[in-house]
Design an enzyme around this catalytic site. Structure first.
Site, PDB file in Angstrom:
ATOM      1  N   ARG A  72       0.976  -1.592   0.325  1.00 56.35           N
ATOM      2  CA  ARG A  72      -0.110   0.212  -0.582  1.00 56.35           C
ATOM      3  C   ARG A  72       1.016   0.956   0.005  1.00 56.35           C
ATOM      4  NH1 ARG A  72      -4.771  -1.984   1.426  1.00 56.35           N
ATOM      5  NH2 ARG A  72      -4.731  -4.275   3.170  1.00 56.35           N
ATOM      6  N   GLY A 102      -7.995  -3.679  -5.602  1.00 60.21           N
ATOM      7  CA  GLY A 102      -9.437  -3.033  -5.257  1.00 60.21           C
ATOM      8  C   GLY A 102      -9.739  -1.565  -5.098  1.00 60.21           C
ATOM      9  N   ASP A 127     -13.520  -8.320   0.047  1.00 56.25           N
ATOM     10  CA  ASP A 127     -14.447  -7.757  -0.072  1.00 56.25           C
ATOM     11  C   ASP A 127     -15.360  -7.645  -0.668  1.00 56.25           C
ATOM     12  OD1 ASP A 127     -13.060  -7.474   2.923  1.00 56.25           O
ATOM     13  OD2 ASP A 127     -12.234  -5.207   1.949  1.00 56.25           O
ATOM     14  N   ARG A 162     -22.392 -23.623  23.450  1.00 57.15           N
ATOM     15  CA  ARG A 162     -22.226 -22.068  24.001  1.00 57.15           C
ATOM     16  C   ARG A 162     -23.269 -21.395  22.800  1.00 57.15           C
ATOM     17  NH1 ARG A 162     -16.392 -24.424  25.601  1.00 57.15           N
ATOM     18  NH2 ARG A 162     -16.528 -24.549  27.787  1.00 57.15           N
ATOM     19  N   ARG A 243     -17.822 -17.767  23.447  1.00 58.46           N
ATOM     20  CA  ARG A 243     -16.198 -18.126  23.492  1.00 58.46           C
ATOM     21  C   ARG A 243     -16.357 -17.437  21.515  1.00 58.46           C
ATOM     22  NH1 ARG A 243     -15.832 -19.934  27.432  1.00 58.46           N
ATOM     23  NH2 ARG A 243     -15.256 -21.921  28.009  1.00 58.46           N
ATOM     24  N   ILE A 250      -6.195 -15.611   7.978  1.00 62.35           N
ATOM     25  CA  ILE A 250      -6.128 -16.484   7.006  1.00 62.35           C
ATOM     26  C   ILE A 250      -7.098 -16.537   5.829  1.00 62.35           C
ATOM     27  CG2 ILE A 250      -8.166 -17.571   8.896  1.00 62.35           C
ATOM     28  CD1 ILE A 250      -6.098 -20.222   9.017  1.00 62.35           C
ATOM     29  N   GLN A 251      -8.550 -15.486   6.362  1.00 64.87           N
ATOM     30  CA  GLN A 251      -8.484 -15.044   5.270  1.00 64.87           C
ATOM     31  C   GLN A 251      -8.433 -15.077   3.972  1.00 64.87           C
ATOM     32  OE1 GLN A 251     -13.203 -13.393   7.154  1.00 64.87           O
ATOM     33  NE2 GLN A 251     -11.281 -13.095   8.467  1.00 64.87           N
TER      34      GLN A 251
END
Ligand code: F6P
Length: 319
Positions: A72, A102, A127, A162, A243, A250-251
């Site tokens: 960037r 992008g 995104d 949970r 939690r 990781i995405q």
């Protein structure tokens, strides 16, 4: 046109390599020379380039990240930086440039177009926030990566009865969060496009419990708030213990899905075709399966809307 450049800029996304490969091979097929510019606009300013051949882009279609690397660049945002970039482009003897990235990348591309450089943009970001294309390259892979994690979390959430809060990427938009929430069967999703309503969320969780649900999943886009902060709010307001998992970068990694590798190949080919036909200041899009082009400012002047159908479906299916 004899010689073109290609660069990747901004946040990386799965499928960038497939797009570099398609641009390179289609351009060579049409008799052009191709120069790869490393580290986006930053590398352009430094003249950090490498010749690309059919062989040098072999074995990368399935790889995540970008072999050209990315950055960037603050320098390039300033007019002096753009003038310097023009000098580098002239020294490199480039007749045109294909930019993969992008919104920020497209704004940079537009600045070069306005200074007379023929440019074409290829939308590539997890995104999916670029208007003019149904899907950006990388989005489908990121949805599947996040979905895989959420399904695993569902296993343990259901075993232990949970509540889980899962934070996904999306600083300014909620396409990823909405799609992951719908596909994973989450109870609730928080998106930057919608006002945060703690009361509504608590009511929804109470209702779910009364309906006999023993576990619940909440997906939150990072742009709304951090998952830890949301967990603290739920505890303070309604005594819920949650939690927390933050999926993070990781995405952005991993092999592109078949959809993304195909989209990248088609968009790369279309970008070369458009440049050769004399188009400039445009982006490639995919609408209803067809390759299209739009002026680059469409990417930031028109806000891509979230699908009302997806949002109301979530509401219906999470009872
Ligand atoms: O690639 C898009 C995106 O992942 C956003 O969703 C996220 O907010 C941002 O990039 C983070 O990028 P970086 O860590 O590179 O600043």
């Amino acid at each position: 046109m004899k010689r073109i450049g290609v660069l990747t800029s901004g946040g990386d996304a799965p499928g960038m390599n497939a797009a570099i490969r398609a641009v390179t091979r289609c351009a060579i097929y049409k008799g052009l020379e191709v120069i790869g510019i490393r580290r986006g606009f930053e590398g352009l300013l430094e003249g950090d380039v490498i010749p690309l051949t059919s062989r040098s882009v072999g074995g990368i279609i399935h790889r995540g990240g970008t072999v050209l690397r990315t950055a960037r660049s603050e320098r390039f945002k300033k007019p002096e930086g753009q003038v310097e970039a023009l000098d580098r482009l002239r020294e490199l003897d480039l007749d045109g440039l294909i930019l993969i990235g992008g919104e920020g990348t497209f704004k940079g591309a537009w600045a070069l177009h306005q200074r007379g450089i023929p440019v074409v943009g290829i939308p590539c970001t997890i995104d999916n926030d670029i208007e003019g294309t149904d899907m950006t390259i990388g989005f489908d892979t990121a949805v599947n990566t996040a979905l895989d994690a959420v399904r695993k979390l569902r296993d343990t959430a259901s075993s232990h009865d949970r509540l889980f809060i899962i934070e996904v990427m999306g600083r300014r938009c909620g396409f990823l969060a909405a799609q992951v929430a719908l596909a994973s069967g989450a109870e609730y999703v928080l998106l930057p496009e919608m006002p945060f309503d703690l009361d509504h969320l608590c009511k929804k969780l109470h209702y779910a419990r009364r309906q006999g649900k023993t576990h619940s999943l909440i997906i939150v886009a990072e742009g709304v708030m951090g998952a830890q902060d949301l967990a603290a709010k739920l505890k303070d307001t309604a005594g819920y213990e949650a939690r927390v998992t933050v999926l993070g970068h990781i995405q952005r990694g991993g092999s592109p899905t078949a959809f993304d590798a195909t989209l990248a190949s088609r968009m790369g080919a279309h970008a070369v075709k458009a440049l050769l036909e004399g188009e400039s200041g445009i982006m490639i899009g995919s609408l209803c399966g067809q390759m299209v082009t739009h002026p680059l400012p469409v990417a930031w002047e028109e806000k891509k809307p979230l699908s009302d159908e997806v949002l109301s479906l979530m509401e219906m299916l999470s009872i």
